[in-house]
Design an enzyme around this catalytic site. Structure first.
Site, PDB file in Angstrom:
ATOM      1  N   ASP A 158      -5.852  -3.135  -0.903  1.00  0.00           N
ATOM      2  CA  ASP A 158      -5.282  -3.994   0.134  1.00  0.00           C
ATOM      3  C   ASP A 158      -6.134  -3.988   1.392  1.00  0.00           C
ATOM      4  O   ASP A 158      -6.326  -5.019   2.039  1.00  0.00           O
ATOM      5  CB  ASP A 158      -3.861  -3.536   0.484  1.00  0.00           C
ATOM      6  CG  ASP A 158      -2.846  -3.903  -0.591  1.00  0.00           C
ATOM      7  OD1 ASP A 158      -3.180  -4.726  -1.464  1.00  0.00           O
ATOM      8  OD2 ASP A 158      -1.726  -3.359  -0.559  1.00  0.00           O
ATOM      9  N   LYS A 162      -7.854  -7.504   1.958  1.00  0.00           N
ATOM     10  CA  LYS A 162      -6.995  -8.298   2.832  1.00  0.00           C
ATOM     11  C   LYS A 162      -7.001  -7.839   4.288  1.00  0.00           C
ATOM     12  O   LYS A 162      -7.232  -8.638   5.203  1.00  0.00           O
ATOM     13  CB  LYS A 162      -5.562  -8.273   2.289  1.00  0.00           C
ATOM     14  CG  LYS A 162      -5.465  -8.784   0.851  1.00  0.00           C
ATOM     15  CD  LYS A 162      -4.091  -8.537   0.246  1.00  0.00           C
ATOM     16  CE  LYS A 162      -4.053  -8.905  -1.221  1.00  0.00           C
ATOM     17  NZ  LYS A 162      -2.732  -8.643  -1.845  1.00  0.00           N
ATOM     18  N   GLU A 267       4.917  -5.847   0.603  1.00  0.00           N
ATOM     19  CA  GLU A 267       3.900  -6.467   1.444  1.00  0.00           C
ATOM     20  C   GLU A 267       2.524  -5.920   1.061  1.00  0.00           C
ATOM     21  O   GLU A 267       2.402  -4.824   0.520  1.00  0.00           O
ATOM     22  CB  GLU A 267       4.177  -6.198   2.932  1.00  0.00           C
ATOM     23  CG  GLU A 267       5.496  -6.780   3.452  1.00  0.00           C
ATOM     24  CD  GLU A 267       5.455  -8.282   3.623  1.00  0.00           C
ATOM     25  OE1 GLU A 267       4.367  -8.878   3.463  1.00  0.00           O
ATOM     26  OE2 GLU A 267       6.508  -8.866   3.908  1.00  0.00           O
ATOM     27  N   CYS A 268       1.493  -6.704   1.390  1.00  0.00           N
ATOM     28  CA  CYS A 268       0.135  -6.318   1.007  1.00  0.00           C
ATOM     29  C   CYS A 268      -0.591  -5.545   2.094  1.00  0.00           C
ATOM     30  O   CYS A 268      -1.717  -5.103   1.891  1.00  0.00           O
ATOM     31  CB  CYS A 268      -0.679  -7.553   0.640  1.00  0.00           C
ATOM     32  SG  CYS A 268      -0.910  -8.690   2.030  1.00  0.00           S
ATOM     33  N   GLY A 269       0.025  -5.412   3.269  1.00  0.00           N
ATOM     34  CA  GLY A 269      -0.630  -4.653   4.332  1.00  0.00           C
ATOM     35  C   GLY A 269      -0.950  -5.469   5.561  1.00  0.00           C
ATOM     36  O   GLY A 269      -1.126  -4.914   6.645  1.00  0.00           O
TER      37      GLY A 269
END
Length: 355
Positions: A158, A162, A267-269
């Site tokens: 992540d 991202k 959530e992805c971060g």
């Protein structure tokens, strides 16, 4: 996803280079901030709660400088793009909003196809595409960071795919505020999000203009305005991310139930607190600064000791010089005491005679 010619850049769709001179750590430098007191923030939310989504967007365009839209081309983001395009056509005095897309290199082919269709539909939108540092394909990513990183080290994945590209985008583009596609009906940590919030860790204002919309409302807008959308939505998907962590949603499941299914994450971060890997990097940076300070202190102490040594040596030399001069003076005085004057009767002169 990178522009292949000058015409791509002129059209407004420009990719940020993944091999820019900025390192991942450089992307964590201070970002521009909008200062809002808690009272001011609460007042803004109270006022905007009663506005329509379009009114919130128009108000945000006037209020917030350096405003961008972050989008993964989900339904809510697509509705926002369409609304912004309509506002721009209606009022030429409104500042344009550029968009940021984080290309993890692991999106579905259907997502990349959607990006191209959105470009064709909304040529006035400038899109900035950011990829993981040092990689422009999945193969390059795996050569540099290892295969199946999303499964073996999800927080590290992540961060690389991202969080860091987003930080780099915000830093390079001088982002102060962003429009997001988060909605309360998506559940999880998004269930009680306000319209306007402050990302304290990153120094960014986040505006969620459609936060009170339902999935049905979003789908209805897409259909009514014939907005391009991801064809995966017709195959049971409701929230689309990376292909390796996205599955169709079953009947009665939450909208984002297909994201990271079976994992304890929602959530992805990029919308939550710092991951353990981010905290590790922050700790490493803190230790590096501490080590530099200790080395600087040690250097200063060494310089002080050296200066003390030089002063001591100079003092010793001065004392020795004084001692030598005293000895010479005593020797002269001694010689003078051993001499007396006598008169030479032949010449009448006085001469020195050593006794």
């Amino acid at each position: 996803m990178k522009p292949s010619s000058a015409s791509d850049i002129e059209s407004g769709y420009a990719s940020a280079s993944p091999t820019s001179s900025s390192s991942p750590s450089d992307s964590l430098s201070s970002l521009p901030q909008i200062s809002l007191t808690p009272l001011h923030l609460r007042y803004l939310n109270q006022q905007m709660e009663h506005m329509s989504a379009v009114e919130r967007l128009r108000f945000s365009l006037r209020l917030f400088p350096n405003l961008f839209q972050t989008t993964a081309f989900g339904l809510t983001g697509l509705v926002t793009i369409d609304m912004l395009a309509a506002l721009a056509a209606e009022d030429k005095t409104l500042p344009p909003v550029e968009a940021i897309f984080l290309d993890t290199l692991y999106h579905f082919e259907e997502t990349y196809d959607l990006v191209n269709r959105v470009k064709a539909r909304y040529p006035g939108v400038k899109l900035h595409i950011y990829q993981p540092d040092g990689a422009s394909t999945a193969a390059e990513f795996e050569d540099r960071y290892g295969q199946d990183l999303h499964a073996t080290a999800p927080e590290l994945y992540d961060w690389i795919a991202k969080v860091e590209p987003q930080a780099r985008a915000w830093s390079e583009l001088r982002v102060a505020a962003v429009l997001t596609g988060r909605r309360r009906s998506q559940g999880g940590e998004r269930g009680r999000i306000p319209i306007v919030e402050i990302d304290e860790e990153r120094g960014i204002v986040k505006i969620n203009p459609l936060c009170d919309w339902s999935f049905a409302q979003v789908r209805a807008y897409i259909a009514e305005h014939k907005v391009p959308y991801n064809v995966l939505l017709d195959r049971g998907y409701k929230s689309v991310g990376d292909w390796h962590s996205t599955t169709p949603v079953g009947a009665g499941e939450d909208e984002r139930a297909g994201r990271w299914k079976g994992q304890a994450k929602t959530e992805c971060g990029i919308h939550n607190k710092k991951s353990r890997y981010a905290q590790f990097l922050a700790q490493q940076e803190e230790e590096r600064k501490k080590k530099e300070e200790e080395e600087q202190q040690h250097k200063l102490e060494g310089e002080r000791e050296e200066q003390k040594g030089e002063k001591k040596e100079n003092l010793t030399s001065a004392l020795e010089q004084v001692e030598r001069e005293q000895l010479a003076a005593e020797e002269r005085e001694k010689r003078e005491q051993q001499q007396e004057l006598r008169q030479d009767f032949a010449t009448g002169r006085w001469v020195t005679v050593v006794c």
